[in-house]
Design a protein around this motif. Sequence first.
Motif, PDB file in Angstrom:
ATOM      1  N   TYR A  28      -5.563  -6.400  -9.320  1.00 22.60           N
ATOM      2  CA  TYR A  28      -6.698  -5.483  -9.418  1.00 22.60           C
ATOM      3  C   TYR A  28      -6.585  -4.345  -8.406  1.00 22.60           C
ATOM      4  O   TYR A  28      -6.292  -4.577  -7.231  1.00 22.60           O
ATOM      5  CB  TYR A  28      -7.987  -6.265  -9.199  1.00 22.60           C
ATOM      6  N   LYS A  29      -6.812  -3.115  -8.864  1.00 26.07           N
ATOM      7  CA  LYS A  29      -6.826  -1.924  -8.018  1.00 26.07           C
ATOM      8  C   LYS A  29      -5.573  -1.820  -7.140  1.00 26.07           C
ATOM      9  O   LYS A  29      -5.651  -1.671  -5.928  1.00 26.07           O
ATOM     10  CB  LYS A  29      -8.081  -1.902  -7.139  1.00 26.07           C
ATOM     11  N   SER A  30      -4.429  -1.900  -7.785  1.00 23.34           N
ATOM     12  CA  SER A  30      -3.179  -1.896  -7.017  1.00 23.34           C
ATOM     13  C   SER A  30      -2.415  -0.586  -7.095  1.00 23.34           C
ATOM     14  O   SER A  30      -1.377  -0.440  -6.454  1.00 23.34           O
ATOM     15  CB  SER A  30      -2.273  -3.030  -7.523  1.00 23.34           C
ATOM     16  N   ILE A  31      -2.899   0.384  -7.875  1.00 21.96           N
ATOM     17  CA  ILE A  31      -2.187   1.644  -8.037  1.00 21.96           C
ATOM     18  C   ILE A  31      -3.085   2.780  -7.562  1.00 21.96           C
ATOM     19  O   ILE A  31      -4.215   2.924  -8.032  1.00 21.96           O
ATOM     20  CB  ILE A  31      -1.791   1.869  -9.508  1.00 21.96           C
ATOM     21  N   ILE A  32      -2.602   3.577  -6.619  1.00 18.04           N
ATOM     22  CA  ILE A  32      -3.413   4.616  -5.991  1.00 18.04           C
ATOM     23  C   ILE A  32      -2.856   5.991  -6.362  1.00 18.04           C
ATOM     24  O   ILE A  32      -1.687   6.287  -6.116  1.00 18.04           O
ATOM     25  CB  ILE A  32      -3.421   4.449  -4.464  1.00 18.04           C
ATOM     26  N   ALA A  33      -3.708   6.818  -6.963  1.00 19.90           N
ATOM     27  CA  ALA A  33      -3.296   8.165  -7.369  1.00 19.90           C
ATOM     28  C   ALA A  33      -3.173   9.074  -6.155  1.00 19.90           C
ATOM     29  O   ALA A  33      -3.593   8.737  -5.041  1.00 19.90           O
ATOM     30  CB  ALA A  33      -4.316   8.740  -8.352  1.00 19.90           C
ATOM     31  N   ALA A  34      -2.597  10.251  -6.371  1.00 15.96           N
ATOM     32  CA  ALA A  34      -2.410  11.209  -5.280  1.00 15.96           C
ATOM     33  C   ALA A  34      -3.734  11.614  -4.645  1.00 15.96           C
ATOM     34  O   ALA A  34      -3.784  11.965  -3.463  1.00 15.96           O
ATOM     35  CB  ALA A  34      -1.669  12.438  -5.787  1.00 15.96           C
TER      36      ALA A  34
ATOM     37  N   PRO B  46       0.810  -1.231   0.000  1.00 15.64           N
ATOM     38  CA  PRO B  46       0.000   0.000   0.000  1.00 15.64           C
ATOM     39  C   PRO B  46       0.838   1.275   0.000  1.00 15.64           C
ATOM     40  O   PRO B  46       0.370   2.326  -0.447  1.00 15.64           O
ATOM     41  CB  PRO B  46      -0.822  -0.123   1.287  1.00 15.64           C
ATOM     42  N   ILE B  47       2.068   1.172   0.498  1.00 15.26           N
ATOM     43  CA  ILE B  47       2.967   2.327   0.482  1.00 15.26           C
ATOM     44  C   ILE B  47       3.571   2.490  -0.909  1.00 15.26           C
ATOM     45  O   ILE B  47       3.526   3.562  -1.516  1.00 15.26           O
ATOM     46  CB  ILE B  47       4.094   2.174   1.530  1.00 15.26           C
ATOM     47  N   ILE B  48       4.125   1.408  -1.424  1.00 13.58           N
ATOM     48  CA  ILE B  48       4.851   1.459  -2.696  1.00 13.58           C
ATOM     49  C   ILE B  48       3.949   1.879  -3.849  1.00 13.58           C
ATOM     50  O   ILE B  48       4.338   2.675  -4.704  1.00 13.58           O
ATOM     51  CB  ILE B  48       5.485   0.081  -2.997  1.00 13.58           C
ATOM     52  N   ARG B  49       2.721   1.364  -3.859  1.00 16.80           N
ATOM     53  CA  ARG B  49       1.840   1.594  -5.013  1.00 16.80           C
ATOM     54  C   ARG B  49       1.092   2.930  -4.945  1.00 16.80           C
ATOM     55  O   ARG B  49       0.206   3.185  -5.756  1.00 16.80           O
ATOM     56  CB  ARG B  49       0.861   0.422  -5.149  1.00 16.80           C
ATOM     57  N   TYR B  50       1.422   3.773  -3.994  1.00 15.68           N
ATOM     58  CA  TYR B  50       0.881   5.135  -3.935  1.00 15.68           C
ATOM     59  C   TYR B  50       1.722   5.992  -4.875  1.00 15.68           C
ATOM     60  O   TYR B  50       2.935   6.113  -4.706  1.00 15.68           O
ATOM     61  CB  TYR B  50       0.941   5.649  -2.498  1.00 15.68           C
ATOM     62  N   VAL B  51       1.107   6.565  -5.887  1.00 21.55           N
ATOM     63  CA  VAL B  51       1.830   7.184  -7.006  1.00 21.55           C
ATOM     64  C   VAL B  51       2.940   8.148  -6.585  1.00 21.55           C
ATOM     65  O   VAL B  51       4.061   8.056  -7.100  1.00 21.55           O
ATOM     66  CB  VAL B  51       0.842   7.861  -7.980  1.00 21.55           C
ATOM     67  N   PRO B  52       2.708   9.104  -5.670  1.00 24.97           N
ATOM     68  CA  PRO B  52       3.814  10.005  -5.304  1.00 24.97           C
ATOM     69  C   PRO B  52       5.035   9.269  -4.759  1.00 24.97           C
ATOM     70  O   PRO B  52       6.176   9.726  -4.933  1.00 24.97           O
ATOM     71  CB  PRO B  52       3.190  10.910  -4.234  1.00 24.97           C
ATOM     72  N   ILE B  53       4.810   8.131  -4.097  1.00 22.55           N
ATOM     73  CA  ILE B  53       5.930   7.327  -3.597  1.00 22.55           C
ATOM     74  C   ILE B  53       6.484   6.443  -4.704  1.00 22.55           C
ATOM     75  O   ILE B  53       7.697   6.283  -4.834  1.00 22.55           O
ATOM     76  CB  ILE B  53       5.492   6.481  -2.386  1.00 22.55           C
TER      77      ILE B  53
END
Length: 535
Positions: A255-261, A220-227
């Motif tokens: 599925y749903k693994s990339i989270i935008a800012a 959940p940390i890595i796949r947060y776009v700014p990170i």
Amino acid sequence: MASSLADYTRQRDELISLDRALRADHKREPLSPVEALADKVIRDVRAAEASSIWSAEYPSIPHPFPGMEFLTGRSIIVQTKLFEILSKMPKGALLHAHLDATVNVPVLFDLALKQPAIHVRSPTVLNASNLKSTLPQFEALPQHTTTNVVSLTDAKYEPDTWVPMKQAREIFDPQLGGPEGFDRWVTGALTIDPSEAYGTHNTVTKIWQKFLSTFRVSNPIIRYVPIFKEYVREFLLSSIADGISYVEPRVNFVYKSIIAADGTHLPHRELLLIFDQVLNEIKAEMKRQGREDQFIGARIIYSTVRFITPEELNWYLEDCIALKKEFPHLIAAFDLVGDENVLHPLIYYAEPLLRFREMQKEAGVDEIPFIFHAGETLGDGTEADNNLYDAILLGTKRIGHGFSLIKHPKLIEICKEREITLEVCPISNEVLRLTSSMHMHPLPSLLNRGVHVALCSDDPAAFGSMGLTFDFFQVLAASEVTGIIQLGEMAKDSIKYSTLEPSEKDRALQSWNKRWEEFLRYAVSVGEEFLKAKN
């Protein structure tokens, strides 16, 4: 029967030479003078440290030896001149590494702390008795506002309540170490320590449970776009710093693994757009510095996990093809990942996998080869072991791990005939309990049979073995036969059997050869100075 000692000695030398004739370091052309000297000097350094550093007394390490359990011996390894020398070696390509475990944990921790959106929670109030056994849960909550923040260690904390990570760290109970205690708690959840690998989780099944838990915490940390942008940058830059000139990381597409800012979930193409952007920025910077030949680039092995159904796999195969069409320069191959001992074997997916090549033709895309994990197991005739047969029948270009390949003489023969290279991950295999030390690893047997091998790191963040220097060290330290020449041959094979286009391979090999000559001169200089001081 020899008639004299001279005849016996000659026959003995011939027999040893015949026994090693298939090794890459014996099949190649004669050594150049600098190669021969560097090989001797490094062997002498290895011998000197075996009888000094590795024979010394260490309060926390009862019986140290070169090639011992990595997590225990790491503190000694970094003290050695051999490690210092190998850190400067051009390693070629990194062909087997899972992107979500390629950045040093302290760096990832700092990236998370800088993002106000990163929150943490615990399923229970933390105390001294449950701290080590309780995993932190992280989430990027950009729109989340927290009032009346309560420490995860406070009796008033309501389990599963989100707390901003930075505040959670600042108000962590001083009796549990305060901010430093919070750091240790999170770091412990992201890495495997010796007490776990060699004590509480000392079977393949148990250590995999711990291993997989590190991904549940970090993803959940890595796949947060700014990170993620800075994460990819750090992975590429740290690889370059360790002498790696090309990388083919496996990236898990789920599925749903990339989270935008803003907290929304993004399609998979956004991950590739970010990866491509960062890659191009680094290549441009390397060119500006006049170092463009030190970094050829990166491509992604599209991966998904073996717990899906064959029907679900069809969707991922179509997704992979769609991404290949849009990013032909980035998508290198396809793989299925996960614990082979408990998840579905390749045969379970045979039907959709057999259709994959036809699907590519219909879509009009260039070939997307299979590069399968197979044989990462102690099993003999188990489903995990039998994955080797299916990987080869399905046309895999390389084999990830192939730990059990040594049990299969016909498959070894096929791998040699078809030049199917093994991506061998020495430290990963040992920490994940496939072998107790490097001396027990099947790698020397594979090298002696002439199998092509590329040394790889697999999941270095979980093991604290960043880059490739540690893996190269373990292989060199544990064998009297393997020297720097064999390491060099494996580095060259990592480039030769990558998915780079022929022209890029030629460029990469030319650059590697130039850097190899420079490294050999460096190794001779540093090694001789070290040996002189020892004497």
